[in-house]
Design an enzyme around this catalytic site. Structure first.
Site: not given
Ligand code: NAD
Ligand code: TYD
Length: 361
Positions: A31, A98, A132-134, A158, A160, A162, A197, A257
């Protein structure tokens, strides 16, 4: 052993902890420790020889080649990414560094390593891309949930980035035969979620007496999955997924939300009531919308259930209660992640005149 990238982030650290809680197979955790990476998440593994942590970048070819050659993992799971949509809108560059360039370089290193494996080691090797589903874009209210066959239509920098990395993974399978698996999960929530988030931000702001900023009308819909269910699904795909396939992961939990924030307020009213007796709901503030804000995400998770027998263990009600309790019990973790860099980000995102505009209090 397995190699996990991004294993100090939200989902990656939950994955590593869960993996080692139920298996003895060691984890090499690579990481970069960006603002989102936090070794404190992995404190429970201190002194545990099954966990080897290396700080580094997935795009550092020399490092990755060395790690792969010396540790010889049977699988690489790529969680590493820049992951926050709002940050991608303000500064897309890091996302392409990244998520695209980094994944490209990682794939090259992994391909080089895999091409030298032989026999069962080569047969059994997997590269799993955590996506991700996005990448599927936004759904109208009456459209069916995203299946694995849905067109790829990303709308934010983001998503795009992914989608681009997922395409690379697909091409490395098609062209070079690299044995890949790709998962597309819906929004996660749970312990160690960085408070930028929605869900952790709302919990932390509520407790801090700050406004709970809902973008636009707050009626955007996300499909929420408890992070540990995402981790168990990834394990299942790694174990039994068909090489070259993609798997959607979700828990059939679509919610607007505003409803999420109200549930959080109600739980806090019950578990940590405000001293003035007023509901946390009074802190809800509607602010300017996110540019290009996707209206609705929803995952059709029938394939992973039917083919791999996976189902989530938590309902939204049980998962969100666990999550709120976790934040209440881990105030120290929250205050430590609120570093200077994080405070600057919050100021840029929420204190700009447009974003601070309160439409309803
Ligand atoms: P996060 O931002 O919490 O963690 C990302 C981690 O990657 C961090 O520890 C960061 O230090 C590390 N990192 C970033 N750039 C790096 C690099 N160049 N080399 C090595 N490490 C690096 O993200 P998350 O929410 O834990 O998401 C993890 C994965 O799951 C991502 O690929 C994200 O797209 C995917 N994902 C997230 C969600 C969600 O709801 N959070 C949902 C679906 C998929
Ligand atoms: P987020 O947690 O950033 O996830 P994603 O955009 O990847 O789905 O946001 C979840 C939802 O919440 C999204 O519709 C944006 C909304 N949101 C707010 O309304 N207020 C906020 O301050 C944040 C961070 C997100």
């Amino acid at each position: 052993m397995i190699l996990v990238t991004g294993g100090a982030g939200f989902i990656g650290s939950n994955f590593v902890l869960d993996w080692l809680a139920t298996r003895d197979e060691p984890v090499l955790n690579l990481d970069k420790l960006t603002y989102a990476g936090n070794l404190e998440n992995l404190q429970g593994l201190e002194g545990d020889g099954r966990h080897v942590f290396v700080q580094g970048d997935i795009g550092d070819t020399e490092l990755m080649d060395h790690l792969l050659a010396s540790h010889r993992p049977r699988a690489v799971l790529n969680f590493a990414a820049e992951s926050h949509v709002d940050r991608s809108i303000r500064g897309p560059e890091a996302f392409f560094q990244t998520n695209v360039q980094g994944t490209l370089r990682l794939l090259q290193s992994v391909r080089e390593y895999w091409s030298r494996l032989e026999g069962p080691q080569r047969q059994g090797f997997r590269f799993l891309q955590v996506s991700t589903d996005e990448v599927y874009g936004s759904l109208a209210p009456d459209e069916p949930a995203f299946s694995e066959l849905h067109r790829i239509e990303p709308n934010s920098p983001y998503s795009a980035s992914k989608a681009a990395s997922d395409h690379l993974v697909r091409a490395w399978h098609h062209t070079y035969g690299l044995p890949v698996l790709t998962t597309h999960c819906s929004n996660n929530y749970g312990p160690f979620h960085f408070p930028e988030k929605l869900i952790p931000l709302m919990i932390v702001n509520a407790l801090g007496g700050k406004p709970l900023p809902l973008y636009g009308d707050g009626r955007q819909v996300r499909d929420w999955l408890y992070v540990k269910d995402h981790c168990s699904a990834i394990c299942r795909v790694l174990e039994a997924g068909r090489v070259g396939d993609t798997y959607n992961i979700g828990g059939w939990n679509e919610k607007p939300n505003v409803e999420i924030v109200e549930v959080i307020c109600d739980l806090l009213d019950e578990l940590r009531p405000r001293s003035d007796g007023v509901s946390y709901r009074s802190q809800i503030a509607f602010v300017s919308d996110r540019p290009g804000h996707d209206r609705r995400y929803a995952i059709d998770a029938r394939k992973i259930e039917k083919e791999l027998g996976w189902r989530p263990a938590e309902s939204f009600e049980t998962g969100i209660r666990k999550t709120v309790r976790w934040y209440l019990s881990n105030a120290g973790w929250v205050s430590r992640v609120q570093s200077g860099a994080y405070r600057e980000w919050m100021q840029a995102q929420y204190a700009a005149p447009a974003a601070a505009e309160t439409l309803r209090q």
